[in-house]
Design a protein around this motif. Structure first.
Motif, PDB file in Angstrom:
ATOM      1  N   ASP A   1       0.816  -1.221   0.000  1.00  0.00           N
ATOM      2  CA  ASP A   1       0.000   0.000   0.000  1.00  0.00           C
ATOM      3  C   ASP A   1       0.848   1.269   0.000  1.00  0.00           C
ATOM      4  N   LYS A   2       2.171   1.104  -0.141  1.00  0.00           N
ATOM      5  CA  LYS A   2       3.117   2.239  -0.200  1.00  0.00           C
ATOM      6  C   LYS A   2       3.137   3.060   1.091  1.00  0.00           C
ATOM      7  N   VAL A   3       2.946   2.406   2.233  1.00  0.00           N
ATOM      8  CA  VAL A   3       2.992   3.074   3.534  1.00  0.00           C
ATOM      9  C   VAL A   3       4.452   3.153   3.981  1.00  0.00           C
ATOM     10  N   ALA A   4       4.863   4.313   4.479  1.00  0.00           N
ATOM     11  CA  ALA A   4       6.231   4.491   4.967  1.00  0.00           C
ATOM     12  C   ALA A   4       6.447   3.654   6.229  1.00  0.00           C
ATOM     13  N   LEU A   5       7.603   2.976   6.294  1.00  0.00           N
ATOM     14  CA  LEU A   5       7.927   2.115   7.433  1.00  0.00           C
ATOM     15  C   LEU A   5       9.333   2.404   7.934  1.00  0.00           C
ATOM     16  N   ALA A   6       9.486   2.332   9.237  1.00  0.00           N
ATOM     17  CA  ALA A   6      10.806   2.456   9.858  1.00  0.00           C
ATOM     18  C   ALA A   6      10.925   1.389  10.936  1.00  0.00           C
ATOM     19  N   HIS A   7      12.130   0.980  11.204  1.00  0.00           N
ATOM     20  CA  HIS A   7      12.420  -0.038  12.220  1.00  0.00           C
ATOM     21  C   HIS A   7      13.181   0.659  13.340  1.00  0.00           C
ATOM     22  N   ARG A   8      12.619   0.682  14.549  1.00  0.00           N
ATOM     23  CA  ARG A   8      13.253   1.388  15.667  1.00  0.00           C
ATOM     24  C   ARG A   8      14.301   0.488  16.312  1.00  0.00           C
ATOM     25  N   SER A   9      15.465   0.491  15.783  1.00  0.00           N
ATOM     26  CA  SER A   9      16.658  -0.205  16.273  1.00  0.00           C
ATOM     27  C   SER A   9      17.363  -0.781  15.061  1.00  0.00           C
ATOM     28  N   GLU A  10      18.463  -1.422  15.297  1.00  0.00           N
ATOM     29  CA  GLU A  10      19.205  -2.032  14.207  1.00  0.00           C
ATOM     30  C   GLU A  10      18.330  -3.100  13.549  1.00  0.00           C
ATOM     31  N   TYR A  11      18.339  -3.128  12.232  1.00  0.00           N
ATOM     32  CA  TYR A  11      17.527  -4.099  11.494  1.00  0.00           C
ATOM     33  C   TYR A  11      18.442  -5.123  10.846  1.00  0.00           C
ATOM     34  N   HIS A  12      18.135  -6.401  11.080  1.00  0.00           N
ATOM     35  CA  HIS A  12      18.971  -7.489  10.588  1.00  0.00           C
ATOM     36  C   HIS A  12      18.345  -8.223   9.407  1.00  0.00           C
ATOM     37  N   GLY A  13      17.289  -7.684   8.826  1.00  0.00           N
ATOM     38  CA  GLY A  13      16.661  -8.318   7.671  1.00  0.00           C
ATOM     39  C   GLY A  13      15.741  -9.474   8.019  1.00  0.00           C
ATOM     40  N   GLN A  14      15.347  -9.585   9.289  1.00  0.00           N
ATOM     41  CA  GLN A  14      14.560 -10.733   9.739  1.00  0.00           C
ATOM     42  C   GLN A  14      13.183 -10.832   9.094  1.00  0.00           C
ATOM     43  N   TYR A  15      12.672  -9.768   8.526  1.00  0.00           N
ATOM     44  CA  TYR A  15      11.338  -9.815   7.927  1.00  0.00           C
ATOM     45  C   TYR A  15      11.370  -9.937   6.405  1.00  0.00           C
TER      46      TYR A  15
ATOM     47  N   ARG B   1       8.745 -11.874   2.015  1.00  0.00           N
ATOM     48  CA  ARG B   1       9.052 -11.670   0.589  1.00  0.00           C
ATOM     49  C   ARG B   1       9.021 -10.179   0.267  1.00  0.00           C
ATOM     50  N   LEU B   2       9.637  -9.394   1.154  1.00  0.00           N
ATOM     51  CA  LEU B   2       9.624  -7.942   1.004  1.00  0.00           C
ATOM     52  C   LEU B   2      10.533  -7.516  -0.137  1.00  0.00           C
ATOM     53  N   THR B   3      10.119  -6.491  -0.841  1.00  0.00           N
ATOM     54  CA  THR B   3      10.884  -6.012  -1.989  1.00  0.00           C
ATOM     55  C   THR B   3      11.479  -4.627  -1.749  1.00  0.00           C
ATOM     56  N   GLU B   4      11.001  -3.942  -0.738  1.00  0.00           N
ATOM     57  CA  GLU B   4      11.491  -2.599  -0.422  1.00  0.00           C
ATOM     58  C   GLU B   4      12.337  -2.649   0.845  1.00  0.00           C
ATOM     59  N   PRO B   5      13.344  -1.797   0.944  1.00  0.00           N
ATOM     60  CA  PRO B   5      14.146  -1.763   2.169  1.00  0.00           C
ATOM     61  C   PRO B   5      13.335  -1.179   3.328  1.00  0.00           C
ATOM     62  N   ILE B   6      13.739  -1.526   4.536  1.00  0.00           N
ATOM     63  CA  ILE B   6      13.138  -0.954   5.744  1.00  0.00           C
ATOM     64  C   ILE B   6      14.196  -0.084   6.398  1.00  0.00           C
ATOM     65  N   LEU B   7      13.862   1.159   6.624  1.00  0.00           N
ATOM     66  CA  LEU B   7      14.788   2.107   7.232  1.00  0.00           C
ATOM     67  C   LEU B   7      14.982   1.774   8.706  1.00  0.00           C
ATOM     68  N   ALA B   8      16.228   1.628   9.128  1.00  0.00           N
ATOM     69  CA  ALA B   8      16.541   1.397  10.546  1.00  0.00           C
ATOM     70  C   ALA B   8      16.896   2.730  11.187  1.00  0.00           C
ATOM     71  N   ILE B   9      16.213   3.045  12.281  1.00  0.00           N
ATOM     72  CA  ILE B   9      16.471   4.285  13.015  1.00  0.00           C
ATOM     73  C   ILE B   9      16.917   3.898  14.412  1.00  0.00           C
ATOM     74  N   GLU B  10      18.129   4.302  14.775  1.00  0.00           N
ATOM     75  CA  GLU B  10      18.712   3.813  16.016  1.00  0.00           C
ATOM     76  C   GLU B  10      18.696   4.805  17.175  1.00  0.00           C
ATOM     77  N   ASN B  11      18.208   6.018  16.964  1.00  0.00           N
ATOM     78  CA  ASN B  11      18.135   6.943  18.108  1.00  0.00           C
ATOM     79  C   ASN B  11      16.806   7.691  18.107  1.00  0.00           C
ATOM     80  N   GLU B  12      16.420   8.129  19.286  1.00  0.00           N
ATOM     81  CA  GLU B  12      15.108   8.745  19.486  1.00  0.00           C
ATOM     82  C   GLU B  12      14.912  10.048  18.721  1.00  0.00           C
TER      83      GLU B  12
END
Length: 131
Positions: A46-60, A65-76
């Motif tokens: 649905d083209k919704v913006a996503l971020a991962h709050r902490s280091e992302y290891h590609g677990q999802y 079967r994700l095709t877009e990267p997930i932005l990892a954000i490590e600080n508040e």
């Protein structure tokens, strides 16, 4: 002596198989990324913006079967800025305990690695005075 060694080995293998048989299903649920990955895939479709709050290891990525990267954000502070820029987005956030600290703001949550993981509305991370 050889018979005793084989008996001991068989007993050890039997013990491991029994313990795994009893614990396996609950361990699988605790470490299964698929439920969250499915929800992330729906949001990405649905083209919704996503971020991962902490280091992302590609677990999802594989499980969903994700095709877009997930932005990892490590600080508040960076998370708050991202959330302000993407108020309709969601943050993948982890927490311990059974109480959902983002109740009413969580689109989806799942048990994961001894705690929970949830898809939380970006607006939940913007301090009230900055809204």
């Amino acid at each position: 002596p050889v018979t005793a060694a084989w008996s001991s080995a068989a007993l050890s293998v039997g013990f491991v198989v029994t313990v795994y048989g009893m614990m396996g299903p609950s361990l699988y649920r605790a470490y299964d990324p698929e439920p969250m990955a499915r929800e992330i895939a729906k949001l990405q479709a649905d083209k919704v913006a996503l971020a991962h709050r902490s280091e992302y290891h590609g677990q999802y990525h594989f499980a969903g079967r994700l095709t877009e990267p997930i932005l990892a954000i490590e600080n508040e502070p960076a998370l708050v800025e991202w959330c302000k820029a993407h108020p309709d987005g969601y943050v993948i956030k982890y927490w311990r305990g059974d109480d959902d600290p983002y109740a009413g703001q969580t689109l989806f949550k799942s048990y994961f690695r001894g705690g929970h993981v949830g898809l939380v509305r970006a607006t939940a991370f913007i301090p009230a005075e900055q809204n």
